[in-house]
Design an enzyme around this catalytic site. Structure first.
Site, PDB file in Angstrom:
ATOM      1  CG  ASP A 135      -2.013   1.059   1.097  1.00 29.01           C
ATOM      2  OD1 ASP A 135      -2.504   1.272  -0.023  1.00 29.01           O
ATOM      3  OD2 ASP A 135      -2.385   1.654   2.120  1.00 29.01           O
ATOM      4  CG  HIS A 142      -4.586  10.789   2.557  1.00 31.34           C
ATOM      5  ND1 HIS A 142      -5.654  10.812   3.415  1.00 31.34           N
ATOM      6  CD2 HIS A 142      -3.786   9.773   2.984  1.00 31.34           C
ATOM      7  CE1 HIS A 142      -5.529   9.851   4.316  1.00 31.34           C
ATOM      8  NE2 HIS A 142      -4.393   9.208   4.077  1.00 31.34           N
ATOM      9  NE  ARG A 151       4.174  14.896  10.413  1.00 33.56           N
ATOM     10  CZ  ARG A 151       3.510  13.913   9.795  1.00 33.56           C
ATOM     11  NH1 ARG A 151       3.114  12.845  10.467  1.00 33.56           N
ATOM     12  NH2 ARG A 151       3.232  14.003   8.505  1.00 33.56           N
ATOM     13  CD  GLN A 249      -3.232   3.824  10.499  1.00 31.99           C
ATOM     14  OE1 GLN A 249      -4.436   3.816  10.241  1.00 31.99           O
ATOM     15  NE2 GLN A 249      -2.332   4.259   9.648  1.00 31.99           N
ATOM     16  CE1 TYR A 253       2.781   6.989  12.756  1.00 37.06           C
ATOM     17  CE2 TYR A 253       1.215   6.965  14.568  1.00 37.06           C
ATOM     18  CZ  TYR A 253       2.085   7.660  13.741  1.00 37.06           C
ATOM     19  OH  TYR A 253       2.255   9.004  13.912  1.00 37.06           O
ATOM     20  CB  SER A 266      -7.850  -4.485   1.793  1.00 35.38           C
ATOM     21  OG  SER A 266      -6.961  -4.001   2.774  1.00 35.38           O
ATOM     22  CB  THR A 358      -6.277   7.903   1.291  1.00 36.07           C
ATOM     23  OG1 THR A 358      -6.287   6.855   2.248  1.00 36.07           O
ATOM     24  CG2 THR A 358      -7.620   8.615   1.325  1.00 36.07           C
TER      25      THR A 358
END
Length: 426
Positions: A135, A142, A151, A249, A253, A266, A358
């Site tokens: 991916d 995005h 951030r 996530q 992550y 998915s 995305t």
């Protein structure tokens, strides 16, 4: 070799609607179970499914070098391995067989009964056996939106983002075709500013509006694919909903990236639309904001004008279109993604799947995830029949559609539709 299947003036003797996603110029490939419980490789024109296994056995592909069982398998992997020349020969032949000027099959009632099926007589399957799935994260809109949320505006893009297509290796075992429901995932998460995690159902289940491309056997271990050859190894594309559990996530992550928040499911559309069919819809992608390294530099138009939309349909209610975007917004194109994926000598095989990441557009109504559309839940998305959504709720169905349109010809992907069920309980 010319792509005669794409000639815009060709008509078919199969009855089709004027706005079908599947005119004679499309000829996608898929795998389905027939009314006789036989699994076969097929194609589709309008709302008619075509059994390519039966068509081959009846001699309609004479002169094309195909093995006897090439369309009698439960995946397209072997056919994809045959390469671009064979794909093009087969598409061109199918277009000839079903051309309005060709009466050979049209006037053979016995053969038609063996070859043609209505959509309610078949059950679509996963079109390929996905060996590896990658991916990417290739929409600058995005990546910027997510970066701003977590951030701040000044550090929205990570330092590497403008230099290479960022990606991660996902889990192929949970890729499913349209129509298969999924369950709300569970996992660890931090809530309400806590410093210790809890375990439980994800509260922030999200869709990701993506497309994916499927490769053929491309290279050996240690060999890279030059960018000017990359598209020769791309069979075609599908719509792709890369489900995400945002709360799971977020906790997991760092430092190694997505894991349980992404690998629970998915969903893909079941018909693979070939790159040949998309050829008339090529367009320019975004201009690079920084000079790219030589192995990522390309010539010509490497993007495609594919209109995309996402709907949310609550149970027993009408759907609401929540996003309209376009594949052409993708900053890093497919050729760059494949060239980068193999620049270190990583081998790519038939049936491998590469997600775009995305596909958000430049305006709020074109954002490709609920994370962006509701801006982390701060701006709930209103539904047509009342109520709103911050993220996807139990028994909601998410539907993604996509198509190209130019000078009166439309090529589409159908849809990928998936219902989110509550947490699985034994």
């Amino acid at each position: 070799m010319p792509i005669t299947a794409n000639y815009p003036n060709r008509k078919t003797w199969i009855e089709i609607s004027s706005n079908t996603d599947f005119p004679l110029q499309n000829i996608p490939f898929g795998v389905f179970l027939t009314r006789d419980d036989i699994i076969t490789i097929g194609t589709r024109i309008g709302d008619t499914a075509i059994d390519l296994g039966a068509l081959h056995q009846l001699g309609y592909f004479e002169g094309i070098p195909l093995t006897d069982d090439i369309f009698l398998q439960d995946s397209l992997n072997d056919f994809i391995s045959d390469g671009k020349k064979t794909w093009r020969l087969v598409r061109n032949r199918i277009a000839d067989i079903f051309d309005a000027e060709n009466n050979t099959l049209k006037n053979n009632e016995k053969h038609r009964k063996e070859v043609l099926f209505s959509l309610d007589e078949i059950e679509m399957q996963l079109p390929v056996s996905v060996g590896d799935y990658t991916d990417f994260y290739s929409s600058i809109e995005h990546a910027t939106n997510v970066g701003v949320m977590f951030r701040g505006k000044e550090n929205a893009l990570m330092p590497n983002w403008l230099h290479m297509p960022v990606g991660y290796h996902g889990r192929s075992s949970s890729i499913i075709p349209s129509g298969i429901p999924i369950h709300r995932p569970q996992g660890q998460k931090l809530t309400n500013g806590d410093t210790e995690p809890i375990f439980g159902p994800s509260r922030l289940v999200d869709f990701e509006l993506e497309m994916a491309f499927i490769t053929t056997d491309a290279n050996h271990l240690g060999e890279q694919i030059p960018i000017d050859e990359a598209e020769d190894y791309i069979f075609g594309m599908v719509l792709f909903n890369d489900w995400s559990a945002r709360d799971i996530q977020k906790w997991e992550y760092v430092p190694l990236g997505p894991f349980l928040g992404k690998n629970f499911a998915s969903s893909i559309s079941p018909w693979i639309v070939t790159l040949d069919a998309l050829e008339p819809y090529r367009t320019k992608g975004p201009k690079p904001l920084k000079k790219q390294l030589p192995y990522l530099q390309y010539k010509g138009e490497k993007s495609f004008d594919i209109k995309l939309e996402v709907s949310i349909q609550p149970e027993n209610a009408k759907e609401t279109i929540v996003s309209k975007s376009n594949f052409k917004h993708m900053y890093w194109n497919m050729a760059q993604q494949l060239a980068h994926h193999t620049v270190n000598g990583c081998p790519v095989n038939s049936g491998d799947m590469m997600g775009s990441g995305t596909l958000s557009g430049p305006t709020p109504d074109s954002y490709g995830s609920m994370l962006e559309l509701s801006w982390r839940g701060e701006k709930p998305v209103q539904l047509n029949e009342g109520g709103s959504r911050k993220f996807i709720e139990d028994n909601d169905t998410v539907i993604i559609r996509g198509y190209c349109e130019k000078e009166g010809t439309r090529i589409g992907f159908g849809e990928v539709s998936t219902k989110l069920l509550p947490v699985f309980k034994k």
